[in-house]
Each structure stands twice: as structure tokens, then as C-alpha cells.
Motif scaffolding. Sequence first.
Motif, short mmCIF file in Angstrom:
data_model
loop_
_atom_site.label_atom_id
_atom_site.label_comp_id
_atom_site.label_asym_id
_atom_site.label_seq_id
_atom_site.Cartn_x
_atom_site.Cartn_y
_atom_site.Cartn_z
N ILE A 96 0.81 -1.35 0.09
CA ILE A 96 -0.09 0.05 -0.10
C ILE A 96 0.92 1.14 0.01
N ALA A 97 2.14 1.34 0.80
CA ALA A 97 2.94 2.56 1.00
C ALA A 97 3.43 2.79 -0.04
N ASP A 98 4.07 1.67 -0.88
CA ASP A 98 4.85 1.92 -2.30
C ASP A 98 3.79 2.03 -3.55
N LYS A 99 2.59 1.87 -3.16
CA LYS A 99 1.55 2.03 -4.29
C LYS A 99 1.55 0.99 -5.31
N TYR A 100 2.20 -0.33 -4.77
CA TYR A 100 1.89 -1.33 -5.54
C TYR A 100 0.48 -1.87 -5.74
N ILE A 101 -0.57 -1.66 -4.78
CA ILE A 101 -1.81 -1.76 -4.95
C ILE A 101 -2.38 -0.50 -4.30
N ASP A 102 -3.49 -0.16 -4.95
CA ASP A 102 -4.46 0.96 -4.79
C ASP A 102 -5.71 0.52 -4.10
N VAL A 103 -5.78 0.99 -2.84
CA VAL A 103 -6.89 0.54 -1.91
C VAL A 103 -7.97 1.58 -1.56
N ASP A 104 -8.99 1.56 -1.29
CA ASP A 104 -10.04 2.22 -0.76
C ASP A 104 -9.73 2.91 0.67
N LEU A 105 -9.22 4.01 0.77
CA LEU A 105 -8.76 4.40 1.92
C LEU A 105 -9.82 5.17 2.96
N SER A 106 -11.18 4.99 2.49
CA SER A 106 -12.18 6.04 3.20
C SER A 106 -12.68 5.32 4.40
N PHE A 107 -12.43 3.94 4.61
CA PHE A 107 -12.67 3.38 6.09
C PHE A 107 -11.74 2.88 6.71
N ASN A 108 -11.48 2.59 8.00
CA ASN A 108 -10.53 2.22 8.76
C ASN A 108 -10.08 0.90 8.59
N ILE A 109 -8.90 0.67 7.81
CA ILE A 109 -8.62 -0.57 7.31
C ILE A 109 -8.08 -1.60 8.46
N PRO A 110 -7.09 -1.10 9.34
CA PRO A 110 -6.77 -1.86 10.44
C PRO A 110 -7.97 -2.49 11.50
N GLU A 111 -9.01 -1.58 11.64
CA GLU A 111 -10.36 -1.68 12.44
C GLU A 111 -11.02 -2.92 11.67
N SER A 112 -11.15 -2.57 10.43
CA SER A 112 -12.42 -3.47 9.48
C SER A 112 -11.74 -4.95 9.06
N GLY A 113 -10.29 -5.02 9.13
CA GLY A 113 -9.46 -6.02 8.38
C GLY A 113 -9.85 -6.25 7.13
N ILE A 114 -10.40 -5.16 6.40
CA ILE A 114 -10.47 -5.47 4.93
C ILE A 114 -9.81 -4.76 4.26
N LEU A 115 -9.29 -5.19 3.01
CA LEU A 115 -8.63 -4.41 1.96
C LEU A 115 -9.83 -4.12 0.80
N ASP A 116 -10.19 -2.91 0.15
CA ASP A 116 -10.95 -3.11 -0.84
C ASP A 116 -9.90 -2.48 -1.74
N VAL A 117 -9.46 -3.45 -2.65
CA VAL A 117 -8.52 -3.36 -3.73
C VAL A 117 -9.09 -2.80 -5.01
N LYS A 118 -8.54 -1.65 -5.43
CA LYS A 118 -8.79 -0.99 -6.57
C LYS A 118 -8.01 -1.29 -7.68
N ARG A 119 -6.95 -1.45 -7.62
CA ARG A 119 -5.81 -1.70 -8.67
C ARG A 119 -4.55 -2.24 -8.20
N ILE A 120 -4.16 -3.16 -9.01
CA ILE A 120 -2.92 -4.12 -8.48
C ILE A 120 -1.97 -4.04 -9.61
N ALA A 121 -0.53 -3.73 -9.25
CA ALA A 121 0.54 -3.78 -10.31
C ALA A 121 0.49 -5.20 -10.69
#
Length: 132
Positions: A96-121
Amino acid sequence: MTCVGKIDIERVCWELLGVKFSYFTGNELTRAQSKNIDWATSPFRKSEPVFSHYQIDYVLSSMKLGMNSVEELCNRLISQNIVSNSDALLIIRYLIADKYIDVDLSFNIPESGILDVKRIAEAQGDIASGNF
């Protein structure tokens, strides 16, 4: 002097110069995005992790667009001996940090435990060449 007083002085100065003044206070969406970016990037501010091309490419190929359970993904990486138990979540944060994947950042990822992946290198070469 209060913060509001300082902002008011700045507003008057800019208005006297004929420049429209506005300031950003943030909202729930930007706070969630900021927290997720902080969560993803915080382990890498002091040192860059060392993951092999094989590890990164494997994780990228094992992800799918849409909803991904962070726990299931970590467990799969550990059971396949791709990364150690302590590095499973770290490599996901790295992607996520190095932008290999683009994820939805609009909800709390650590709390939800879910990655909504929009794009993958597709591979590391896509990042280097700007094709992502």
C-alpha cells in the motif's frame, strides 16, 4: 492569541491583498484517509523493508480486486512460506505504502480487517516503468 484570532488576522491580510482566503479543517473522510496512510507508511519511515521480487510478485498475484480479508491474506502468505508470521502484515502495508496496490482509504483498514483493492500492479516492472 487564539488560533481563531491568528486565522482571522491572516484572512484580513489576504483580503487586503485581493486574494481569496480559505482554510481546510478536514472531515471524517480525510481523517480516515490520513489514519490509513499513517498506518500503511509508519513502519517504513525509519527504514525500508527488504522483500524479494519473488515475495512481492507472489503477494500481488495472490490478491484480487475488490474485498480482501487482511487476516486470510496474511494466513495464506504464512502457510505458503512466502513471509514469516511477523512480516505478513508488514508486506501488505508495504504494498500500500509503495503504491503496488491502490486501496480504498475511506474506511478504517486496521479496524475492519478489509482491503478494498481498486488496482494491482502486475509485476514490479510495472511500478518502475510507470505503467501502474
